[in-house]
Scaffold this motif. Structure first.
Motif, short mmCIF file in Angstrom:
data_model
loop_
_atom_site.label_atom_id
_atom_site.label_comp_id
_atom_site.label_asym_id
_atom_site.label_seq_id
_atom_site.Cartn_x
_atom_site.Cartn_y
_atom_site.Cartn_z
N ASP A 49 0.82 -1.22 0.00
CA ASP A 49 0.00 0.00 0.00
C ASP A 49 0.85 1.27 0.00
N ALA A 50 2.03 1.22 0.59
CA ALA A 50 2.89 2.41 0.67
C ALA A 50 3.56 2.72 -0.67
N TRP A 51 3.49 1.78 -1.62
CA TRP A 51 4.09 2.01 -2.95
C TRP A 51 3.03 2.27 -4.01
N THR A 52 1.96 1.48 -4.02
CA THR A 52 0.98 1.62 -5.11
C THR A 52 -0.46 1.66 -4.63
N GLY A 53 -0.68 1.81 -3.36
CA GLY A 53 -2.05 1.82 -2.86
C GLY A 53 -2.48 3.21 -2.44
N GLU A 54 -3.35 3.24 -1.43
CA GLU A 54 -3.85 4.51 -0.90
C GLU A 54 -2.74 5.42 -0.39
N ASN A 55 -1.72 4.82 0.16
CA ASN A 55 -0.60 5.60 0.72
C ASN A 55 0.58 5.65 -0.23
N ALA A 56 0.32 5.53 -1.52
CA ALA A 56 1.40 5.52 -2.52
C ALA A 56 2.30 6.74 -2.35
N GLY A 57 3.56 6.49 -2.41
CA GLY A 57 4.55 7.56 -2.28
C GLY A 57 5.15 7.67 -0.91
N THR A 58 4.51 7.08 0.11
CA THR A 58 5.06 7.22 1.47
C THR A 58 6.36 6.44 1.63
N ALA A 59 6.44 5.25 1.05
CA ALA A 59 7.68 4.47 1.15
C ALA A 59 8.81 5.16 0.41
N LEU A 60 8.51 5.64 -0.79
CA LEU A 60 9.54 6.34 -1.57
C LEU A 60 9.92 7.65 -0.88
N GLY A 61 8.94 8.32 -0.31
CA GLY A 61 9.22 9.56 0.42
C GLY A 61 10.14 9.33 1.61
N GLY A 62 9.90 8.24 2.34
CA GLY A 62 10.76 7.89 3.47
C GLY A 62 12.17 7.57 3.02
N TYR A 63 12.26 6.84 1.92
CA TYR A 63 13.58 6.50 1.36
C TYR A 63 14.31 7.77 0.93
N MET A 64 13.58 8.68 0.27
CA MET A 64 14.19 9.93 -0.19
C MET A 64 14.65 10.80 0.98
N SER A 65 13.94 10.77 2.09
CA SER A 65 14.36 11.52 3.28
C SER A 65 15.73 11.03 3.75
N GLY A 66 15.89 9.71 3.78
CA GLY A 66 17.18 9.15 4.16
C GLY A 66 18.28 9.51 3.18
N VAL A 67 17.94 9.50 1.89
CA VAL A 67 18.92 9.87 0.86
C VAL A 67 19.34 11.32 1.02
N MET A 68 18.39 12.19 1.30
CA MET A 68 18.70 13.62 1.43
C MET A 68 19.55 13.88 2.67
#
Length: 187
Positions: A56-75
């Protein structure tokens, strides 16, 4: 294969291809090597993509949250100089504001790359996009299995003519043709 070039004085220079690369990249007898490499990284991409597509965090209702969390770590690591400045700028100005779109692209991209490599359909193209994703992950500072997968993907791109021989490319490539193949008129 023989390569013909014009020399500096208009003479043609013929450069023979070495036997090992000719066998690896043009001979279907080497297809079993490509099959092993294809199945290895195809399975890796397929399982990673399936895990994301069904999350769900990648392609469901909460899409983008997993990628957003990953990007926070990258930044955070970008501030330490682990990520190249130009790539951090790209992530900050393009990827993060469009996290939902990129989330779907990553999840479905991984799944489709895996499927393409496993069934051997458009193997060179699937391997190219796999290499592009591996490079993106490496630029973001994630090492893991990405260097090994990147090298295998680059080899599959080079061996595209025979890499899908034990797969659908055996029938698809002759039907689709190649950009340099002259189409003959049917009489």
């Amino acid at each position: 294969m023989v390569e013909v070039r014009k020399g500096t004085r208009g003479k043609e220079i013929i450069i023979e291809e070495n036997p090992l690369s000719k066998w690896l990249f043009s001979n279907t007898n080497s297809a079993w090597i490509w099959l092993i490499l294809r199945l290895y990284i195809g399975y890796t991409w397929l399982t990673a993509g399936f895990g994301k597509v069904t999350n769900d965090a990648w392609t469901g209702e909460n899409a983008g949250t997993a990628l957003g969390g990953y990007m926070s770590g990258v930044m955070e690591t970008a501030a330490d100089g682990v990520v190249a400045g130009w790539y951090a700028t790209f992530l900050e100005s393009v990827v993060i504001p469009n996290a939902v779109v990129f989330s779907y692209m990553v999840a479905w991209g991984e799944l489709l790359i895996g499927l393409g490599l496993i069934v051997g359909l458009l193997t060179g193209i699937a391997a190219f996009f796999g290499a592009l994703m591996n490079m993106s992950f490496l630029l973001a500072g994630t090492v893991s299995s990405n260097p090994v997968m990147l090298v295998i993907a680059m080899l599959l791109v080079l061996g595209w003519k025979v890499a899908g021989w034990y797969g659908l490319d055996r029938w698809a490539l002759p039907k689709l043709g190649t950009p340099w193949q002259v189409k003959r008129k049917e009489e």
